[in-house]
Design an enzyme around this catalytic site. Structure first.
Site, PDB file in Angstrom:
ATOM      1  CB  ALA A 155      -0.936   0.301   0.920  1.00 20.62           C
ATOM      2  CE1 TYR A 156       5.625   5.333   2.522  1.00 16.78           C
ATOM      3  CE2 TYR A 156       7.087   3.829   1.485  1.00 16.78           C
ATOM      4  CZ  TYR A 156       7.125   5.089   2.335  1.00 16.78           C
ATOM      5  OH  TYR A 156       7.768   6.666   2.376  1.00 16.78           O
ATOM      6  CB  VAL A 157       5.185   0.573  -3.028  1.00 21.15           C
ATOM      7  CG1 VAL A 157       5.252   0.292  -3.708  1.00 21.15           C
ATOM      8  CG2 VAL A 157       6.002  -0.182  -2.010  1.00 21.15           C
ATOM      9  CB  SER A 159       0.629   6.253  -1.396  1.00 20.17           C
ATOM     10  OG  SER A 159       1.919   5.739  -0.632  1.00 20.17           O
ATOM     11  CE  LYS A 160       5.968   8.479  -0.012  1.00 11.63           C
ATOM     12  NZ  LYS A 160       6.349  10.107   0.040  1.00 11.63           N
TER      13      LYS A 160
END
Length: 247
Positions: A155-157, A159-160
């Site tokens: 999920a973090y990736v 967003s990035k």
């Protein structure tokens, strides 16, 4: 400290009160840039960063607000322009990271990351596109995990990766304005954001993964930002991986 000299370069650093953001704010100040240190909720930490910059002979002010709130960010840019006369450099370090396998991620956490990391970067970039002066730079933040693809970072990736995409598009939309737009993608860096929730063995393994066999320091990332904010006028529409050779 008020400075009405419009020839002075001015930077706004979101998330500038701690971690990589503070290192960036202090590094830019050492280059003679007046710095607005943005904070979301902890004004005391922003005040500490401002005090450190001023004590070292620099110029700085704190500015607050939710990066995902367009009215708050418009007001923040207004405050910087009123204090220093304009904005030349915008650095988006503000971000949150929640780790979980995709299958079990709480979707509320996905929404929180989306709001800060994607919408927040978009809102600040939108203001920057309207306000940064010619000769300026917009610098967003991605992550090396877009390449290393570590489990639990899905999920973090996501967003990035969105941040990278909007950065590359904005660089091309600002054709003819003499404003560079790039992203920095740090590798494992010794900040509270990175260290939180990791045991000693995990941290040690990540430290050994890069050929330089150590974690990055906030100052390492700040040097990359200072390069893009200052002399790197021919680097535009790029993602700079600052990770010691990890990927």
């Amino acid at each position: 400290m008020t400075d009405t000299d419009t020839t002075t370069r001015v930077a706004l650093v979101t998330g500038g009160s701690g971690g990589i953001g503070r290192a960036v704010a202090e590094r830019l100040a050492r280059d003679g840039i007046a710095v607005a240190v943005h904070y979301a909720g902890n004004k005391a930490k922003a005040d500490e960063t401002v005090a450190a910059i001023v004590a070292a002979g620099g110029r700085a002010i704190p500015v607050g607000g939710d990066v995902a709130d367009e009215d708050a960010m418009s007001a923040a840019f207004d405050a910087v322009e009123q204090e220093f006369g304009g904005v030349d450099v915008v650095v988006n370090t503000a971000g949150i990271m929640v780790l979980s396998p995709i299958a079990t991620l709480d979707l509320d956490d996905l929404d929180r990351m989306h709001r800060t990391n994607i919408r927040g970067t978009f809102v600040v970039s939108q203001q920057a596109a309207r306000r940064v002066r010619g000769g300026g730079a917009i610098i967003n933040f991605s992550t090396t995990v877009t390449r290393t693809k570590f489990p639990t970072y899905g999920a973090y990736v996501a967003s990035k990766a969105a941040v990278e995409a909007m950065t590359l598009v904005l660089a091309r939309e600002l054709r003819g304005k003499d404003i560079t737009v790039n992203a920095v993608a740090p590798g494992p860096t010794a900040t509270p954001l990175f260290l939180n929730g990791k045991d000693e063995a995990t941290v040690e393994n990540l430290a050994k993964a890069a050929p330089l066999e150590r974690l990055g320091a906030p100052d390492d990332i700040a040097e990359s930002v200072a390069f893009l904010a200052g002399p790197a006028r021919w680097i535009n529409g790029q993602v700079l991986f600052a990770n010691g050779g990890l990927a």
